[in-house]
Design an enzyme around this catalytic site. Sequence first.
Site, mmCIF file in Angstrom:
data_model
loop_
_atom_site.group_PDB
_atom_site.id
_atom_site.type_symbol
_atom_site.label_atom_id
_atom_site.label_comp_id
_atom_site.label_asym_id
_atom_site.label_seq_id
_atom_site.Cartn_x
_atom_site.Cartn_y
_atom_site.Cartn_z
ATOM 1 N N ASP A 25 0.857 -1.199 0.000
ATOM 2 C CA ASP A 25 0.000 0.000 0.000
ATOM 3 C C ASP A 25 0.886 1.240 0.000
ATOM 4 O O ASP A 25 1.722 1.396 0.895
ATOM 5 C CB ASP A 25 -0.885 -0.058 1.264
ATOM 6 N N ASP A 33 -1.973 -1.305 -3.659
ATOM 7 C CA ASP A 33 -2.281 -0.604 -4.906
ATOM 8 C C ASP A 33 -1.230 -0.904 -5.959
ATOM 9 O O ASP A 33 -0.216 -1.549 -5.683
ATOM 10 C CB ASP A 33 -2.421 0.905 -4.650
ATOM 11 N N ASP A 102 -6.410 -10.929 -14.948
ATOM 12 C CA ASP A 102 -7.489 -11.849 -14.623
ATOM 13 C C ASP A 102 -8.679 -11.472 -15.498
ATOM 14 O O ASP A 102 -9.060 -10.303 -15.553
ATOM 15 C CB ASP A 102 -7.854 -11.674 -13.136
ATOM 16 N N ASP A 211 -11.078 -16.636 -15.066
ATOM 17 C CA ASP A 211 -11.857 -17.033 -13.897
ATOM 18 C C ASP A 211 -12.999 -17.988 -14.289
ATOM 19 O O ASP A 211 -13.732 -17.712 -15.253
ATOM 20 C CB ASP A 211 -12.455 -15.750 -13.285
ATOM 21 N N GLU A 267 -9.376 -21.258 -15.313
ATOM 22 C CA GLU A 267 -9.700 -21.849 -14.011
ATOM 23 C C GLU A 267 -10.870 -22.811 -14.205
ATOM 24 O O GLU A 267 -11.879 -22.443 -14.812
ATOM 25 C CB GLU A 267 -10.097 -20.753 -13.027
ATOM 26 N N HIS A 343 -5.369 -16.916 -3.937
ATOM 27 C CA HIS A 343 -6.165 -16.036 -3.067
ATOM 28 C C HIS A 343 -7.434 -16.738 -2.598
ATOM 29 O O HIS A 343 -8.174 -16.176 -1.811
ATOM 30 C CB HIS A 343 -6.518 -14.767 -3.847
ATOM 31 N N ASP A 344 -7.707 -17.928 -3.119
ATOM 32 C CA ASP A 344 -8.923 -18.658 -2.742
ATOM 33 C C ASP A 344 -8.652 -19.740 -1.707
ATOM 34 O O ASP A 344 -9.531 -20.581 -1.456
ATOM 35 C CB ASP A 344 -9.535 -19.330 -3.981
HETATM 36 O O1 ISL Z 1 -12.906 -19.992 -3.344
HETATM 37 C C1 ISL Z 1 -13.404 -21.086 -3.506
HETATM 38 C C2 ISL Z 1 -13.543 -22.030 -2.409
HETATM 39 O O2 ISL Z 1 -13.151 -21.418 -1.255
HETATM 40 C C3 ISL Z 1 -13.810 -21.559 -4.821
HETATM 41 O O3 ISL Z 1 -15.002 -22.278 -4.801
HETATM 42 C C4 ISL Z 1 -13.910 -20.396 -5.784
HETATM 43 O O4 ISL Z 1 -15.069 -19.688 -5.560
HETATM 44 C C5 ISL Z 1 -13.889 -20.938 -7.184
HETATM 45 O O5 ISL Z 1 -12.680 -21.577 -7.356
HETATM 46 C C6 ISL Z 1 -14.002 -19.818 -8.195
HETATM 47 O O6 ISL Z 1 -13.051 -18.842 -7.928
HETATM 48 C C7 ISL Z 1 -13.003 -17.676 -8.678
HETATM 49 O O7 ISL Z 1 -14.270 -17.096 -8.901
HETATM 50 C C8 ISL Z 1 -14.943 -16.554 -7.766
HETATM 51 C C9 ISL Z 1 -14.066 -15.704 -6.863
HETATM 52 O O8 ISL Z 1 -14.697 -15.511 -5.640
HETATM 53 C C10 ISL Z 1 -12.715 -16.330 -6.643
HETATM 54 O O9 ISL Z 1 -11.906 -15.473 -5.889
HETATM 55 C C11 ISL Z 1 -12.135 -16.638 -7.983
HETATM 56 O O10 ISL Z 1 -10.823 -17.119 -7.927
HETATM 57 C C12 ISL Z 1 -16.034 -15.718 -8.348
HETATM 58 O O11 ISL Z 1 -15.490 -14.864 -9.305
#
Ligand code: ISL
Length: 602
Positions: A25, A33, A102, A211, A267, A343-344
């Site tokens: 940041d 940022d 993304d 995504d 993904e 990040h998931d």
């Molecule tokens: O994060 C998940 C489980 O904890 C997954 O089910 C995730 O939602 C899935 O892999 C899809 O992820 C992507 O699309 C989502 C978003 O929330 C995620 O951050 C992204 O990586 C919706 O856009």
Amino acid sequence: MSQPSPRKWFHTATIYQIYPSSFRDTTASGLGDLAGIISKVDYIASLGVDAVWLSPCYKSPNVDMGYDISDYRAIDPRYGSIGNIERLVQELRKRGIRLLLDLVVNHTSNQHPWFQESKSNKHHPKRNWYIWRPGRTEVVDGKEVKLPPNNWASLFTGSVWHYDEATDEWYLHIFDYRQPDLNWENPDLRKAVYADMRFWLDKGVAGFRMDVINMISKPTELPDAPGTEQYQHAAGLYCNGPHVHEYLQEMRREVLDRYPDIVAVGEAPFTSDPAVVRAYVEPERKELSALLLYDIFDLDSGPGGKFTAGDWTLKDLKGIVCKWQRALSFSSGAWQTVFLESHDAARSVSRFGDRTVANREKVAKMLAMLETTLSGTLCIFQGQELGLTNLSDEVPIEEYPDVETQNMYRTLKEARQLFARDGEKEVDMSDVAEQVRLKAREHGRQPIPWDASKPHAGFSECKGKTWTPMNTDAAVCDVASQEQDADSVLNFWRRMLKLRGKEAETLCFGDFEAVGEVDDEPVFAYWRRGKEARTILVVLNMTAQDGVRFRLPMGGVYELLACTDPGKRVAGEGVGETPENGGQDIWLGAYEGLGMGVTSQR
Ligand code: ISL
């Protein structure tokens, strides 16, 4: 089986995922940022990565941290401007690194002008850019009750349908109701998406991480999912749908193939069948470069979803690695990605090892050795190179900001309250809390600790709290101290990425074979065999057990190429002395990993 493709840069590439909110940041807002990322390009380059995948920083109301986009061509002012992206492309390019953005086009934000228009009336030309249906009705106690068009469950809990009073119809949203799904059957919508993609490619972006790209084609009839739940998990119906390949081939023709050397990493959650995966990534089909698959991420989900306890064993984990390494290799003409974090997810050290101070570094290095010795485009998530762990237990769950965590926690709590004895509202949620502490997405989303001696570990100069909690105790594993320590996790990753580059013929293009049975024993050992390149044997103790025996296979001369415990062994030394000495035992410490070059083997 298809033929190996021509070699491309991404086959040997490591992609570093940056989550912009949590990187650095520069405005004291508590949120990372783009200027913060630009200020750290030398650090990024020092890792030895080939590309950066930037999670979304487009204009967004931020219901799902930018995965709900309201303008595909604008950068959210909280992160900076388009000028910052152009600068980032240049600064990275100077250092030989490409930038991937993304692409989130299964859905938009409900604030996107497309949706606003679509919602405005049933006859608007954009009505059909989203998925609208009339609902069902049922008479309950003499009253007509409106019901959603089908029984599908949203991945963020509840129904996938949201009722729109003004037009008396429902729209579909696989994620939050503020993330309506686009209707890819509409060719005008597809054209608009392609135009937005070109906008970024024209700025020098090298490709996209796409995504939930396997969700863009829903079965037109939208049939109920089998099962008796009120809202039924329906990924089997909306993933890998009837026209997905047609759309991706069109996208390649209309957009991606018009630019040189583009990478498209899709993904694909809920997809575990190698034949289904191959249909996306066999080069002659001209669709995607590779997929991000979720068998490992879903390994510890329980029967009631992610925040219920799942049973998994080492055999399961090893089995998944073996399955995909065998199914998708360069020589078999299908490519894959390798990753343990994003990040998931929570931090891999906490999920697959243990986060005791004694073992944290060991686990992180062992997992780094695992990932850097498998074939596939390697995706590492920011902070993984530091061996970051999950949030400490002191952080109250109410302070976890993620829409997924909060929705799931609330839904599980409400379900328990419903079944609790009359009037009893204080239900026991300790088991769910434990799972949240293990698996919530906030663990991965913690800000990067640059320098533990500074407030917010040098991530931000904000006065109050950072946007999401971060560990501030002694275990923050900051960059500054890891830079000073030759044996830090950070420097181990750098060494392993160098080795991966040097031995790419074997580690990226070679074939994979497990040593012995895939079992629950502590050791996971495998051969990597390249054409006209030396064979590499990797031996990992995946447990905290010390003094684990491994018998080196007969007839090899083993030279140590990498080891997680340099105090114990020295890279370059022989391990097995002579071919005749093959079969000798070696003893591995807790979470110890060895990579050995094999110069002769029967
Ligand atoms: O994060 C998940 C489980 O904890 C997954 O089910 C995730 O939602 C899935 O892999 C899809 O992820 C992507 O699309 C989502 C978003 O929330 C995620 O951050 C992204 O990586 C919706 O856009």
